[in-house]
Design an enzyme around this catalytic site. Structure first.
Site, short mmCIF file in Angstrom:
data_model
loop_
_atom_site.label_atom_id
_atom_site.label_comp_id
_atom_site.label_asym_id
_atom_site.label_seq_id
_atom_site.Cartn_x
_atom_site.Cartn_y
_atom_site.Cartn_z
N CYS A 93 0.67 -38.96 28.66
CA CYS A 93 -0.21 -38.20 29.55
C CYS A 93 -1.51 -38.95 29.84
CB CYS A 93 -0.51 -36.84 28.94
SG CYS A 93 -1.24 -36.94 27.29
N HIS A 144 -4.37 -34.86 24.32
CA HIS A 144 -3.62 -34.74 25.57
C HIS A 144 -4.65 -34.49 26.67
CE1 HIS A 144 -0.90 -33.20 28.68
NE2 HIS A 144 -1.75 -32.20 28.82
#
Length: 647
Positions: free
Chosen positions: A106, A37
């Site tokens: 993301c 992420h």
């Protein structure tokens, strides 16, 4: 911001909290350092995408914990106010309902924003991680679980999605380490906690010409809808466009759908570009691409025309296999029942214990090895229910000792004493394949176990009971889609193929040939199920490229090896009509709808398949004249003749 510009950093978090590095290679066949992420840090803020766009200050205080890495990404000359205005404009595109762990996540967001800030990109190993993992057999098996999280359901954040997957893999979900600071959200910014209904995973929103260009180059089939919120016809047909996306989300014949909002900067740029069918002068306009080339266009809110264009796109991109025009009733009947041949008989465990202890006493094994097998593993087998699937978790620590004890015993014991040790694995798979297939430790053990068995048994005089048990282990494992994907992976399939061909070509033992033919059928049936996308078996996600990959044979090479081995075994078989049936059925399904059918057929012609099939028809007719079994076998042989042109 100083005269030299504002520094930009990329914060990189591992959502698996170290578990990916621990189990990545055993599950996927490649090193996986983390499940990434990312967020961007500048102007004293951390910006990321999950349940919408979020900004947290100070950086490093998000619910993701402490970043594993921090990378410098150069500088930007945008001031804070301009940057926040840009982020606010992205909210309409980077909505919570648009989030998808694999295709719009993301890292998509940070890559787009970083490109806007200074023209650079996040590292390729982060951008490409979803496609790299999903291209592995394990990734293909995991895709259905991931898709279920994001299609018509409450959309989880990336961290929640990973946490949801962990129990299904038998892993402990990661927890973010506590931080000493409390996140301070910037006013008017999205919270990462709420969840919303998600859209189809293959429906994306155009965020930049560069991202659309990447999708166009990688997607076999692409449908773009140019739309605008002020356009009533667009609003009327958009739900139907989204429904078509869900209908065509199957990995086998996937069509990617893209919404290009012409009122947004990136969408307006795309609409002007001839590369994407522009200039677009009216909305809604739909443009269709097959393998990177434009193949159609339609305008307006005509649902029937849109459906027709999508059907034509699917037909152009994924034309039906030539074999669909052939009449192959026997093979079609076989294709309706692709279950593997399994060996589920459970002996008296007291008798098994006596055989096991006798085998273990035949060599000087350490007490920890004998105890692990005769007490821990046998005790586990005693606890399995005679009917119905076991519930709960596997006994704690079982897979910490079982693999190593088995490998030590197989490497130490004389050949005649090995099969009771291996039979423990067969019995476990017969009653507990589901829980074992959810264990990373068990999945990691499969390649080394099969490699050892192939090296041990691929010789002129293999110990009969040992080889038969090895084949039965393979067949029982094929009940589980996850274990099937693992066996079809390159680091395991070559060993399996050696064992099967060794048994098939045994010149003296009819029972060995029968077992080899049964295991060959089980493997080929699984490959065929994956080829045609048999959803009932849970194998529609296992693509045939599971057979290839780094360090393994290509699909075509494997099919050629199996086809030539099956034909040789068929030609040599003179004792059993049942074995002829299994061999012919395996050869037929291996060829049926294969992408390499022409190449394999040419190989078989050189090996004189026509003469072999004719001899087998004569043999079956003499051995079982008039019997229903004979008719079934001859029907399969006739279909194989049709497939190979051996009339």
């Amino acid at each position: 911001m100083g005269a030299v510009g504002e520094p930009v950093q990329l914060y990189i978090y591992d959502l698996s909290n170290g578990l990916a590095a621990m189990w990545g290679r055993s599950l996927t066949g490649q090193d996986v350092e983390g499940i990434w992420h990312t967020s961007l840090v500048l102007h004293g803020m951390e910006v990321f995408f999950g349940q919408g766009v979020s900004i947290v200050s100070p950086p490093g205080t998000t619910h993701h914990g402490v970043p594993k890495k921090k990378l410098s990404c150069g500088i930007t000359h945008l001031d804070k106010e301009t940057f926040l205005e840009y982020i606010d404009n992205l909210r309409e595109t980077y909505r919570a309902d648009a989030y998808h762990l694999l295709s719009f996540n993301c890292n998509t967001f940070t890559n787009d924003v970083l490109g806007f800030l200074n023209g650079s990109s996040i590292p390729a190993y982060i951008r490409n991680q979803p496609s790299e993992i999903m291209s592995t057999p394990f990734g293909q098996q995991m895709r259905p679980m991931i898709e279920q999280m994001f299609v018509g359901r409450r959309t989880p954040s990336a961290g929640a999605a990973v946490n949801n997957l962990m129990p299904q893999l038998g892993l402990t979900p990661p927890t973010a380490p506590p931080t000493s600071q409390t996140p301070v959200p910037v006013p008017r910014l999205a919270d990462d906690a709420p969840s919303v209904e998600s859209v189809a995973s293959n429906l994306q929103i155009c965020t930049s010409a560069a991202s659309l260009r990447t999708l166009l180059s990688s997607s076999p089939a692409l449908a773009i809808m140019f739309t605008s919120p002020s356009c009533p016809p667009c609003n009327a047909i958009k739900p139907h466009f989204e429904a078509l996306a869900r209908k065509h989300a199957s990995p086998r014949e996937r069509i990617d759908f893209v919404l290009a909002e012409t009122h947004v900067g990136a969408g307006a740029e795309v609409a002007r570009s001839p590369e994407f069918g522009g200039p677009i002068t009216a909305t809604p306009t739909f443009v269709f691409f097959s393998r990177g080339k434009p193949v159609g266009e339609c305008k307006g809110a005509n649902r029937q025309e849109l459906e027709t264009q999508i059907a034509m796109l699917a037909l152009t991109t994924y034309p039906p296999h030539p074999h669909t025009k052939l009449s192959l009733p026997a093979l079609d009947k076989l294709a309706s029942n692709l279950n593997p041949i399994t060996f589920t008989s459970f002996p008296s465990l007291d008798t098994l214990e006596q055989k096991l202890e006798s085998s273990l006493r035949s060599s000087s094994l350490q007490p920890e090895t004998t105890d692990a097998l005769s007490k821990r593993v046998l005790g586990y087998l005693r606890g399995l229910p005679a009917s119905g699937a076991p519930t709960g978790v596997l006994p704690p620590g079982l897979l910490n000792v079982w693999p190593s004890a088995t490998m030590t015993a197989l490497q130490t014991l004389p050949p005649s004493a090995k099969f009771p040790v291996l039979d423990l694995v067969r019995l476990a798979l017969a009653r507990d394949a589901s829980r074992l297939s959810s264990s990373p430790a068990f999945l990691a053990w499969i390649p080394s176990l099969l490699s050892h068995l192939a090296s041990d048994l691929d010789n002129d005089t293999p110990e009969r009971s040992y080889l038969l048990t090895a084949l039965r282990v393979i067949s029982n494992a094929l009940v589980s889609p996850t274990l099937t994907a693992r066996i079809l992976a390159p680091d395991a399939l070559s060993s399996v193929t050696r064992l099967v061909l060794r048994a098939l070509l045994d010149p003296q033992d009819p029972k060995m040939r029968s077992a080899g033919a049964g295991t060959a059928w089980s493997i080929v049936a699984r490959v065929f199920a994956a080829r045609v996308g048999d959803a009932s078996l849970g194998l529609e996600q296992i693509q045939q490229d599971a057979l290839g990959g780094q360090g393994g044979e290509s699909e075509e090479e494997w099919e050629a090896e199996m086809a030539s081995g099956l034909l040789e075994a068929l030609g040599e078989e003179s004792d059993s009509v049942e074995v002829v049936h299994r061999l012919a059925a395996s050869l037929g399904l291996l060829l049926y709808k294969s992408p390499y059918a022409d190449e394999i057929r040419s190989l078989l012609e050189v090996l004189d398949i026509a003469a072999t099939l004719t001899r087998k028809e004569d043999m079956v007719a003499k051995a079982a004249s008039g019997a229903e079994t004979a008719k079934d076998v001859v029907a399969v042989l006739c279909d194989v003749k049709t497939l190979t042109g051996a009339q």
